[in-house]
Write a protein that holds these residues in place. Sequence first.
Motif, PDB file in Angstrom:
ATOM      1  N   UNK A 172       0.828  -1.254   0.016  1.00  0.00           N
ATOM      2  CA  UNK A 172      -0.009  -0.121   0.077  1.00  0.00           C
ATOM      3  C   UNK A 172       0.805   1.148   0.057  1.00  0.00           C
ATOM      4  N   UNK A 173       1.972   1.257   0.668  1.00  0.00           N
ATOM      5  CA  UNK A 173       2.761   2.364   0.702  1.00  0.00           C
ATOM      6  C   UNK A 173       3.635   2.819  -0.583  1.00  0.00           C
ATOM      7  N   UNK A 174       3.930   1.498  -1.002  1.00  0.00           N
ATOM      8  CA  UNK A 174       4.658   1.294  -2.477  1.00  0.00           C
ATOM      9  C   UNK A 174       3.704   2.200  -3.527  1.00  0.00           C
ATOM     10  N   UNK A 175       2.217   1.707  -3.512  1.00  0.00           N
ATOM     11  CA  UNK A 175       1.338   2.475  -4.520  1.00  0.00           C
ATOM     12  C   UNK A 175       1.381   3.996  -4.407  1.00  0.00           C
ATOM     13  N   UNK A 176       1.087   4.362  -2.895  1.00  0.00           N
ATOM     14  CA  UNK A 176       0.997   5.583  -2.534  1.00  0.00           C
ATOM     15  C   UNK A 176       2.248   6.408  -2.951  1.00  0.00           C
ATOM     16  N   UNK A 177       3.351   5.853  -2.675  1.00  0.00           N
ATOM     17  CA  UNK A 177       4.472   6.804  -2.904  1.00  0.00           C
ATOM     18  C   UNK A 177       4.858   6.878  -4.371  1.00  0.00           C
ATOM     19  N   UNK A 178       4.217   5.789  -5.222  1.00  0.00           N
ATOM     20  CA  UNK A 178       4.707   5.810  -6.618  1.00  0.00           C
ATOM     21  C   UNK A 178       3.693   7.027  -7.239  1.00  0.00           C
ATOM     22  N   UNK A 179       2.643   7.175  -6.643  1.00  0.00           N
ATOM     23  CA  UNK A 179       2.049   8.782  -6.900  1.00  0.00           C
ATOM     24  C   UNK A 179       2.822  10.047  -7.539  1.00  0.00           C
ATOM     25  N   UNK A 206       6.622   1.603 -11.320  1.00  0.00           N
ATOM     26  CA  UNK A 206       7.098   0.218 -11.109  1.00  0.00           C
ATOM     27  C   UNK A 206       7.907  -0.039 -10.016  1.00  0.00           C
ATOM     28  N   UNK A 207       9.129   0.599 -10.071  1.00  0.00           N
ATOM     29  CA  UNK A 207      10.128   0.415  -9.224  1.00  0.00           C
ATOM     30  C   UNK A 207       9.794   0.606  -7.599  1.00  0.00           C
ATOM     31  N   UNK A 208       8.804   1.717  -7.213  1.00  0.00           N
ATOM     32  CA  UNK A 208       8.512   1.921  -6.039  1.00  0.00           C
ATOM     33  C   UNK A 208       7.277   0.848  -5.707  1.00  0.00           C
ATOM     34  N   UNK A 209       6.571   0.588  -6.439  1.00  0.00           N
ATOM     35  CA  UNK A 209       5.647  -0.441  -6.238  1.00  0.00           C
ATOM     36  C   UNK A 209       6.107  -1.880  -5.717  1.00  0.00           C
ATOM     37  N   UNK A 210       7.045  -2.077  -6.709  1.00  0.00           N
ATOM     38  CA  UNK A 210       7.664  -3.513  -6.240  1.00  0.00           C
ATOM     39  C   UNK A 210       8.603  -3.300  -5.272  1.00  0.00           C
ATOM     40  N   UNK A 228      15.524   5.896 -12.866  1.00  0.00           N
ATOM     41  CA  UNK A 228      14.010   5.862 -12.645  1.00  0.00           C
ATOM     42  C   UNK A 228      13.348   4.832 -11.643  1.00  0.00           C
ATOM     43  N   UNK A 229      13.757   3.632 -11.896  1.00  0.00           N
ATOM     44  CA  UNK A 229      13.418   2.512 -11.109  1.00  0.00           C
ATOM     45  C   UNK A 229      13.742   2.589  -9.638  1.00  0.00           C
ATOM     46  N   UNK A 230      14.793   3.412  -9.222  1.00  0.00           N
ATOM     47  CA  UNK A 230      15.224   3.574  -7.952  1.00  0.00           C
ATOM     48  C   UNK A 230      14.965   5.195  -7.483  1.00  0.00           C
ATOM     49  N   UNK A 231      14.031   5.972  -8.027  1.00  0.00           N
ATOM     50  CA  UNK A 231      13.792   7.141  -7.732  1.00  0.00           C
ATOM     51  C   UNK A 231      13.339   7.479  -6.227  1.00  0.00           C
TER      52      UNK A 231
END
Length: 427
Positions: free
Chosen positions: A143-150, A288-292, A339-342
């Motif tokens: 859940x935190x990964x999804x929100x952070x990816x915003x 993708x990177x942050x959700x992962x 980008x994957x690591x942003x």
Amino acid sequence: MNWAAARIGGRFHYGWLVVAVVFLVLLAAAGTRATPSVLMVPLEHQFGWSRATISLAISVNIALYGLMGPFAAAAMQRFGVRPTVLVAVGTMAAGVALSSMMSAPWQMVLIWGVMVGGATGVAALSLSATVVTRWFTTHRGLAMGILTASSATGQLVFLPFLAAIAQKHGWQSVVLVVAAAAVVVLPLVAFLLPERPTDVQQRPFGEAHDAPVAPPAPHQNPLRIAFDALTSASRTRDFWLLFFSFFICGASTNGYVGTHLIAMCGDYGMTEVQGASLLATMGIFDLFGTTLSGWLSDRFNSRVLLFWYYGLRGLSLIYLPHAFGIDFFGLPIFAVFYGLDWIATVPPTVRLATDVFGKERAPIVFGWVVAGHQLGAAFAAFGAGLLRSSLGTYTVASMISGGLCLVAAVLVLRINRGPRAVTTLAV
């Protein structure tokens, strides 16, 4: 309990709808925070302001964005998430719209630095941490990964579009579009964001039915709540390791790349739209990177994840000045790798903060850690602008930023290694 929440029933957990609403709020705030990078060159051309002058306003914005975090989390505990977010988003929309009439540097500092910076500081990572710890017992990392990816998605949605508007219609049209986007999310917050799972007759996702009910919100002044949390947390080594590693995180992302990459591309003959498209490409991969990263933080050691994230980010920044000299593949390789690591560092950092400081106070303590993140971003935004103005190039700034990331990779390995000095903090 609002009417929409009352109609949710069956096996669906309302926490996922809360994540969707907060994602859109953070999306609008991310687009707002990204806007000054699009405005930098147009303002320089129209008013003759130097990049150092514009960077000052951006650094104030970034610093207040971070400093608001712990007080925003405390206000959400005291007054509620929905009213706090409504006030913040309304203020953000008003400030952005008002900036269309600015004509002097002090006005940009006041509006974009103070007003918009403070408002976006509420719709930020502290909001994500508060929502995730209230609504989820399991799958918190996801859940935190999804929100952070915003934040990355905000760049993806806004930057190329805003850069094109700036080229065709001027920077005033850009800020009006951003203000309108902020207004759109207000009714979603008003009607679809309940305070806690109990408001919709549910428990946090994954929590056992016999688990104790969360304590009621404290009735203290939010300033006291925030500073009490800081006083207790600052006595621990883990807090300072989290704080300084996140300081470097902010310096190497929002402060440097997020603020200066479009202008840096201009130094190499690229247009604003091309620079914005490069940031948007990074945003796609960070989504993708942050959700992962959130998924991984539910399953693997967060310290080890952070070691790799900071180390690889440092290497990519050291590579950046050379990327412009490599035909065709140079910048795309950087965009994918970086980008994957942003902002993949956020989910494991929240996980460590929760492990050390406990579920109830972790959002406030994390707010202070985010303050360190944004102070680092402000330092890099202004410092990189000064280096560019004095040296005529961003190369030295890239080397410094990459070196700091390598330092952070070592620091994070020490977090939560010894006996925990704090497991819960008194209210």
